[in-house]
Design an enzyme around this catalytic site. Structure first.
Site, PDB file in Angstrom:
ATOM      1  N   HIS A 196      -9.446   1.304   4.746  1.00 37.22           N
ATOM      2  CA  HIS A 196      -8.183   1.441   5.480  1.00 37.22           C
ATOM      3  C   HIS A 196      -8.409   2.376   6.672  1.00 37.22           C
ATOM      4  CE1 HIS A 196      -4.035   2.536   6.382  1.00 37.22           C
ATOM      5  NE2 HIS A 196      -3.682   1.433   5.737  1.00 37.22           N
ATOM      6  N   ASN A 201       0.872  -1.175   0.000  1.00 40.60           N
ATOM      7  CA  ASN A 201       0.000   0.000   0.000  1.00 40.60           C
ATOM      8  C   ASN A 201       0.908   1.225   0.000  1.00 40.60           C
ATOM      9  OD1 ASN A 201      -1.832   2.041   0.466  1.00 40.60           O
ATOM     10  ND2 ASN A 201      -2.233   1.484   2.607  1.00 40.60           N
ATOM     11  N   TRP A 202       0.997   1.841  -1.170  1.00 43.34           N
ATOM     12  CA  TRP A 202       1.914   2.993  -1.282  1.00 43.34           C
ATOM     13  C   TRP A 202       1.357   4.237  -0.598  1.00 43.34           C
ATOM     14  CZ3 TRP A 202       4.065   3.070  -7.047  1.00 43.34           C
ATOM     15  CH2 TRP A 202       4.992   2.020  -7.185  1.00 43.34           C
ATOM     16  N   LYS A 203       0.066   4.241  -0.275  1.00 41.54           N
ATOM     17  CA  LYS A 203      -0.588   5.428   0.316  1.00 41.54           C
ATOM     18  C   LYS A 203      -0.373   6.637  -0.608  1.00 41.54           C
ATOM     19  CE  LYS A 203       0.327   3.419   4.790  1.00 41.54           C
ATOM     20  NZ  LYS A 203       0.164   3.557   6.208  1.00 41.54           N
ATOM     21  N   GLY A 221       2.185   1.949  10.677  1.00 37.08           N
ATOM     22  CA  GLY A 221       3.126   3.056  10.527  1.00 37.08           C
ATOM     23  C   GLY A 221       3.824   3.441  11.814  1.00 37.08           C
ATOM     24  N   SER A 255       3.159  -2.490  10.303  1.00 33.54           N
ATOM     25  CA  SER A 255       4.614  -2.526  10.504  1.00 33.54           C
ATOM     26  C   SER A 255       5.227  -3.883  10.181  1.00 33.54           C
ATOM     27  CB  SER A 255       4.983  -2.077  11.923  1.00 33.54           C
ATOM     28  OG  SER A 255       4.545  -0.756  12.143  1.00 33.54           O
ATOM     29  N   GLY A 272       2.670  -1.321   4.281  1.00 36.90           N
ATOM     30  CA  GLY A 272       2.739   0.107   3.965  1.00 36.90           C
ATOM     31  C   GLY A 272       4.172   0.530   3.702  1.00 36.90           C
ATOM     32  N   GLU A 326      -6.778   4.744   7.783  1.00 35.65           N
ATOM     33  CA  GLU A 326      -6.541   6.173   7.512  1.00 35.65           C
ATOM     34  C   GLU A 326      -7.765   6.797   6.859  1.00 35.65           C
ATOM     35  OE1 GLU A 326      -2.879   5.543   5.418  1.00 35.65           O
ATOM     36  OE2 GLU A 326      -1.949   4.926   7.297  1.00 35.65           O
ATOM     37  N   GLU A 382      -5.716  -5.178  10.421  1.00 31.80           N
ATOM     38  CA  GLU A 382      -4.689  -4.173  10.671  1.00 31.80           C
ATOM     39  C   GLU A 382      -4.983  -3.469  11.995  1.00 31.80           C
ATOM     40  OE1 GLU A 382      -2.599  -2.931   6.861  1.00 31.80           O
ATOM     41  OE2 GLU A 382      -4.336  -1.636   7.026  1.00 31.80           O
TER      42      GLU A 382
HETATM   43  C1  PEP Z   1      -0.836  -0.043   5.908  1.00 30.46           C
HETATM   44  O1  PEP Z   1      -0.797   1.102   5.479  1.00 30.46           O
HETATM   45  O2  PEP Z   1      -1.779  -0.754   5.589  1.00 30.46           O
HETATM   46  C2  PEP Z   1       0.242  -0.517   6.764  1.00 30.46           C
HETATM   47  C3  PEP Z   1       0.147  -1.704   7.277  1.00 30.46           C
HETATM   48  O3  PEP Z   1       1.304   0.337   6.953  1.00 30.46           O
HETATM   49  P1  PEP Z   1       2.713  -0.032   7.639  1.00 30.46           P
HETATM   50  O4  PEP Z   1       3.171  -1.321   7.043  1.00 30.46           O
HETATM   51  O5  PEP Z   1       3.617   1.122   7.301  1.00 30.46           O
HETATM   52  O6  PEP Z   1       2.467  -0.152   9.105  1.00 30.46           O
END
Ligand code: PEP
Length: 248
Positions: A95, A10-12, A171, A211, A232, A97, A165
């Site tokens: 998600h 997931n590049w966001k 993050g 993470s 992410g 966010e 998640e």
């Molecule tokens: C995500 O954005 O779905 C995510 C899991 O981010 P990260 O791996 O940076 O925690």
């Protein structure tokens, strides 16, 4: 029952056409022998260029959101058919966010998921609890609500992917332990069995996200109920290949 693992990035709101194309070109030889399905979910404006960059490889391109209507007066939104037209296979829905900053609710998650399925996309539906919900023992209650309302009226639940998640792990560099992730994902699988059917629960792909990185992916992926990862930060570098190749 064996489930094919699925690692998605997931590049966001990161990368440019040039940096994204370079990363995909660098990743292609590194992930070509993967035993899992591989996908990168990218910002909408990068979809045409990234689909072209990944053409002929085993990297599928996904989107990060989709609107529920087929077309109409929804300024700034993108429909499932528009995504399909550019070769998108997967779409992240709900998600944390989007729930936190853009008013996403279980109801809108449900509408988006049904629209994506209707268009032949595979939704990656995100669920997960906040830190205070975990600490006050409400994790299962939150998941019960997100699953019952977010996945309402889905005819074939095995056509979606669920990403568990925990919001406190996204993050933050603070990943759930292998045991915490396994326990919660096993709970989600059991709940899918109750809401849909036991056979579907055995079949559905459930990822862990939060993470996940090259260092902790092996332990997480070794858990019985964890079928993959939604990644992410680590999907913005070639480290992503090490996660895809977690079993090599
Ligand atoms: C995500 O954005 O779905 C995510 C899991 O981010 P990260 O791996 O940076 O925690």
């Amino acid at each position: 029952m064996s489930r094919k693992p699925f690692i998605a990035g997931n590049w966001k709101m990161n990368m440019t056409a040039a940096s994204g194309e370079k990363l995909i070109k660098d990743l292609i030889p590194l992930v070509k022998d993967a035993d899992c399905d591989v996908c990168l979910c990218v910002p909408a404006i990068l979809i045409p260029a990234m689909t072209k960059a990944a053409a002929g490889s085993n990297i599928a391109i996904g989107a990060e959101n989709v609107h529920w209507a087929a077309s109409g007066a929804y300024t700034g939104e993108i429909s499932a058919d528009m995504l399909k037209e550019y070769g998108v296979k997967y779409v992240i829905i709900g998600h944390s966010e989007r729930r936190q900053y853009f008013g996403e609710t279980d109801r809108t998650v449900n509408k988006r998921t049904l629209a994506a399925l209707n268009a032949g996309l595979t939704p990656i539906v995100c669920v997960g609890e906040l830190l205070e919900e975990r600490e006050s023992g409400k994790t299962n209650e939150v998941l019960d609500r997100q699953l019952a309302e977010g996945l309402k009226d889905i005819e074939d639940i095995t056509k979606i992917v669920i990403a568990y998640e925990p919001v406190w792990a996204i993050g933050t560099g603070r990943t759930a332990t292998d045991a915490q992730a396994q326990e919660t994902i096993a709970y989600i699988r059991k709940k899918i069995g109750e809401l849909f059917c036991p056979k579907c629960a055995e079949k559905i792909i459930i990822q862990y996200g939060g993470s996940m990185n090259a260092g902790n992916c092996k332990g997480l992926m070794a858990q019985n109920d964890i079928d993959g990862g939604l990644i992410g930060g680590a999907s913005l570098k070639t480290d992503f290949a090490a996660i895809v190749n977690y079993n090599k």
